[in-house]
Scaffold this motif. Structure first.
Motif, PDB file in Angstrom:
ATOM      1  N   ASP A  25      98.265  42.449  35.828  1.00 43.98           N
ATOM      2  CA  ASP A  25      98.171  41.029  36.190  1.00 43.98           C
ATOM      3  C   ASP A  25      96.756  40.496  35.971  1.00 43.98           C
ATOM      4  OD1 ASP A  25     100.807  41.139  36.907  1.00 43.98           O
ATOM      5  OD2 ASP A  25     100.429  41.281  39.077  1.00 43.98           O
ATOM      6  N   GLU A  26      95.761  41.310  36.342  1.00 45.41           N
ATOM      7  CA  GLU A  26      94.367  40.890  36.170  1.00 45.41           C
ATOM      8  C   GLU A  26      94.019  40.764  34.691  1.00 45.41           C
ATOM      9  OE1 GLU A  26      89.840  42.349  37.401  1.00 45.41           O
ATOM     10  OE2 GLU A  26      91.592  43.269  38.362  1.00 45.41           O
ATOM     11  N   ALA A  27      94.530  41.704  33.892  1.00 41.87           N
ATOM     12  CA  ALA A  27      94.259  41.664  32.450  1.00 41.87           C
ATOM     13  C   ALA A  27      94.903  40.445  31.807  1.00 41.87           C
ATOM     14  CB  ALA A  27      94.774  42.944  31.793  1.00 41.87           C
ATOM     15  N   LYS A  28      96.117  40.119  32.207  1.00 40.79           N
ATOM     16  CA  LYS A  28      96.806  38.949  31.659  1.00 40.79           C
ATOM     17  C   LYS A  28      96.086  37.659  32.035  1.00 40.79           C
ATOM     18  CE  LYS A  28     101.532  40.769  31.413  1.00 40.79           C
ATOM     19  NZ  LYS A  28     102.918  40.669  31.963  1.00 40.79           N
ATOM     20  N   ALA A  29      95.590  37.641  33.284  1.00 38.71           N
ATOM     21  CA  ALA A  29      94.910  36.439  33.768  1.00 38.71           C
ATOM     22  C   ALA A  29      93.591  36.193  33.047  1.00 38.71           C
ATOM     23  CB  ALA A  29      94.654  36.559  35.268  1.00 38.71           C
ATOM     24  N   SER A  30      93.060  37.208  32.386  1.00 40.32           N
ATOM     25  CA  SER A  30      91.782  37.058  31.686  1.00 40.32           C
ATOM     26  C   SER A  30      91.910  36.225  30.421  1.00 40.32           C
ATOM     27  CB  SER A  30      91.217  38.442  31.328  1.00 40.32           C
ATOM     28  OG  SER A  30      92.006  39.068  30.325  1.00 40.32           O
ATOM     29  N   GLY A  31      93.160  36.052  29.947  1.00 42.13           N
ATOM     30  CA  GLY A  31      93.380  35.260  28.746  1.00 42.13           C
ATOM     31  C   GLY A  31      93.141  36.024  27.462  1.00 42.13           C
ATOM     32  N   LYS A  32      92.925  37.325  27.558  1.00 42.85           N
ATOM     33  CA  LYS A  32      92.675  38.135  26.375  1.00 42.85           C
ATOM     34  C   LYS A  32      93.982  38.329  25.585  1.00 42.85           C
ATOM     35  CE  LYS A  32      88.383  39.202  27.596  1.00 42.85           C
ATOM     36  NZ  LYS A  32      87.185  38.771  26.803  1.00 42.85           N
ATOM     37  N   PRO A  33      93.870  38.634  24.301  1.00 38.99           N
ATOM     38  CA  PRO A  33      95.069  38.955  23.521  1.00 38.99           C
ATOM     39  C   PRO A  33      95.819  40.136  24.128  1.00 38.99           C
ATOM     40  CG  PRO A  33      93.193  38.579  22.072  1.00 38.99           C
ATOM     41  CD  PRO A  33      92.660  38.604  23.497  1.00 38.99           C
ATOM     42  N   GLN A  34      97.125  40.202  23.903  1.00 36.17           N
ATOM     43  CA  GLN A  34      97.977  41.209  24.528  1.00 36.17           C
ATOM     44  C   GLN A  34      97.464  42.635  24.323  1.00 36.17           C
ATOM     45  OE1 GLN A  34     100.544  40.709  26.467  1.00 36.17           O
ATOM     46  NE2 GLN A  34     101.233  42.844  26.675  1.00 36.17           N
ATOM     47  N   GLU A  35      97.071  42.966  23.096  1.00 43.99           N
ATOM     48  CA  GLU A  35      96.626  44.325  22.802  1.00 43.99           C
ATOM     49  C   GLU A  35      95.374  44.687  23.603  1.00 43.99           C
ATOM     50  OE1 GLU A  35      95.157  47.008  18.973  1.00 43.99           O
ATOM     51  OE2 GLU A  35      96.087  45.041  18.646  1.00 43.99           O
ATOM     52  N   ILE A  36      94.431  43.729  23.676  1.00 43.22           N
ATOM     53  CA  ILE A  36      93.198  43.973  24.420  1.00 43.22           C
ATOM     54  C   ILE A  36      93.482  44.026  25.915  1.00 43.22           C
ATOM     55  CG2 ILE A  36      90.921  43.027  25.002  1.00 43.22           C
ATOM     56  CD1 ILE A  36      90.804  41.875  22.187  1.00 43.22           C
ATOM     57  N   ALA A  37      94.386  43.132  26.387  1.00 41.40           N
ATOM     58  CA  ALA A  37      94.740  43.103  27.814  1.00 41.40           C
ATOM     59  C   ALA A  37      95.346  44.439  28.248  1.00 41.40           C
ATOM     60  CB  ALA A  37      95.719  41.966  28.089  1.00 41.40           C
ATOM     61  N   GLU A  38      96.162  45.036  27.373  1.00 37.08           N
ATOM     62  CA  GLU A  38      96.779  46.316  27.704  1.00 37.08           C
ATOM     63  C   GLU A  38      95.725  47.426  27.816  1.00 37.08           C
ATOM     64  OE1 GLU A  38      99.759  47.081  24.810  1.00 37.08           O
ATOM     65  OE2 GLU A  38     101.148  45.549  25.568  1.00 37.08           O
ATOM     66  N   LYS A  39      94.735  47.380  26.938  1.00 37.42           N
ATOM     67  CA  LYS A  39      93.655  48.373  26.996  1.00 37.42           C
ATOM     68  C   LYS A  39      92.826  48.201  28.270  1.00 37.42           C
ATOM     69  CE  LYS A  39      93.103  49.106  22.017  1.00 37.42           C
ATOM     70  NZ  LYS A  39      92.178  48.995  20.846  1.00 37.42           N
ATOM     71  N   ILE A  40      92.591  46.942  28.647  1.00 37.08           N
ATOM     72  CA  ILE A  40      91.846  46.670  29.880  1.00 37.08           C
ATOM     73  C   ILE A  40      92.611  47.209  31.085  1.00 37.08           C
ATOM     74  CG2 ILE A  40      91.055  44.854  31.437  1.00 37.08           C
ATOM     75  CD1 ILE A  40      90.418  43.165  28.948  1.00 37.08           C
ATOM     76  N   ALA A  41      93.926  46.946  31.104  1.00 38.92           N
ATOM     77  CA  ALA A  41      94.759  47.404  32.220  1.00 38.92           C
ATOM     78  C   ALA A  41      94.776  48.926  32.302  1.00 38.92           C
ATOM     79  CB  ALA A  41      96.177  46.861  32.059  1.00 38.92           C
ATOM     80  N   THR A  42      94.862  49.591  31.141  1.00 36.95           N
ATOM     81  CA  THR A  42      94.871  51.056  31.107  1.00 36.95           C
ATOM     82  C   THR A  42      93.560  51.616  31.654  1.00 36.95           C
ATOM     83  OG1 THR A  42      96.359  51.092  29.205  1.00 36.95           O
ATOM     84  CG2 THR A  42      95.056  53.085  29.622  1.00 36.95           C
TER      85      THR A  42
END
Length: 271
Positions: free
Chosen positions: A203-220
């Motif tokens: 949820d935090e990664a999605k809220a950052s507005g980053k592209p999906q691929e980058i958001a997934e890496k952030i979440a991981t």
């Protein structure tokens, strides 16, 4: 028969009971000290049984270790003064040894030997002494640590080439670490808490507005950090803080920690 002051003093030294009570017990048993001790135990235990509703918020932990097994117990008292008394500490150790001699597993029921030891303490201290809990665990390698105030401690069980020093150090880490580890590694962490942390990271990664691929890496990455912060193997080893390495990097090749138990006096209500 006449009861000598010497006999009264000797009985008092053995029981910790007042002079007048000792003299009366000796008089009632014709000077037989063994019978006098039993009489005092029965009389004073009855009085103590009426006080079991008094809160026992203090206490001490004790560990007993044998060949491939370790026992860990909590003995409770009403006052810190009593919990620090040598007789109390020695009794806690004897009870830990009694648990070590028994079967593996957790218990909140004292053995017959432990019950007698506790009754003796209740008589001499006139406090509500109680057995809170205990556990015996067997394993290839076992170790433990109790803090100097005997209020917190931990035991660990492992496999492989684990030295006593490392097992003691890891036990100390479990005792002192903030946050307290919730499991040995990711697989032993509470599944619900792992999922909650995973969803929060997503949820935090999605809220950052980053592209999906980058958001997934952030979440991981966030989830990995959470796992390390809350698992024993991922936490920075307190005894080697300057090295800034997780505990898993201090284990010899092929060795592992399979479980741990941490106690703190007062965490559970005494029976």
């Amino acid at each position: 028969m006449a009861i000598s002051a010497k006999d009264v003093m000797a009985l008092r030294a053995r029981t910790g009971v007042g002079m007048m009570e000792c003299k009366k017990a000796l008089a009632e048993t014709d000077g037989d000290s063994a019978k006098a001790i039993e009489l005092l135990r029965e009389k004073l235990k009855g009085k103590m049984d009426e006080r079991t509703d008094r809160p026992a918020g203090e206490g001490a932990l004790a560990i007993a270790k044998g060949d491939g097994a370790i026992a860990f117990i909590e003995l409770k008292a009403e006052s810190d003064f009593t919990a620090r008394n040598d007789a109390f500490v020695e009794t806690a150790q004897k009870i830990a040894e009694a648990v070590l001699a028994g079967p593996d597993g957790e218990t909140t029921t004292p053995t017959a030997e432990a019950t007698e030891l506790i009754d003796n303490l209740r008589i001499t201290t006139k406090e509500n002494i109680s057995f809170a809990r205990g556990i015996k665990v067997s394993g290839d390698k076992v170790g433990g640590y109790v803090h100097f105030d005997r209020k917190t401690g931990a035991i660990v069980v492992g496999e492989g080439d684990l030295s006593e020093e490392l097992l003691s150090g890891i036990s100390m880490h479990v005792t002192a670490s903030v946050p307290t580890p919730k499991g040995v590694d990711q697989d032993s962490l509470p599944a619900a808490e792992v999922e909650e942390a995973r969803q929060a990271a997503i949820d935090e990664a999605k809220a950052s507005g980053k592209p999906q691929e980058i958001a997934e890496k952030i979440a991981t990455g966030k989830l990995r950090r959470w796992v390390d912060e809350n698992s024993l193997m991922g936490q920075i080893y307190l005894r080697e803080m300057d090295a800034k390495k997780p505990i898993r990097e201090f284990l010899p090749k092929g060795a592992k920690i399979s479980s741990f138990v941490r106690y703190q006096v007062g965490e559970v209500a005494a029976e």
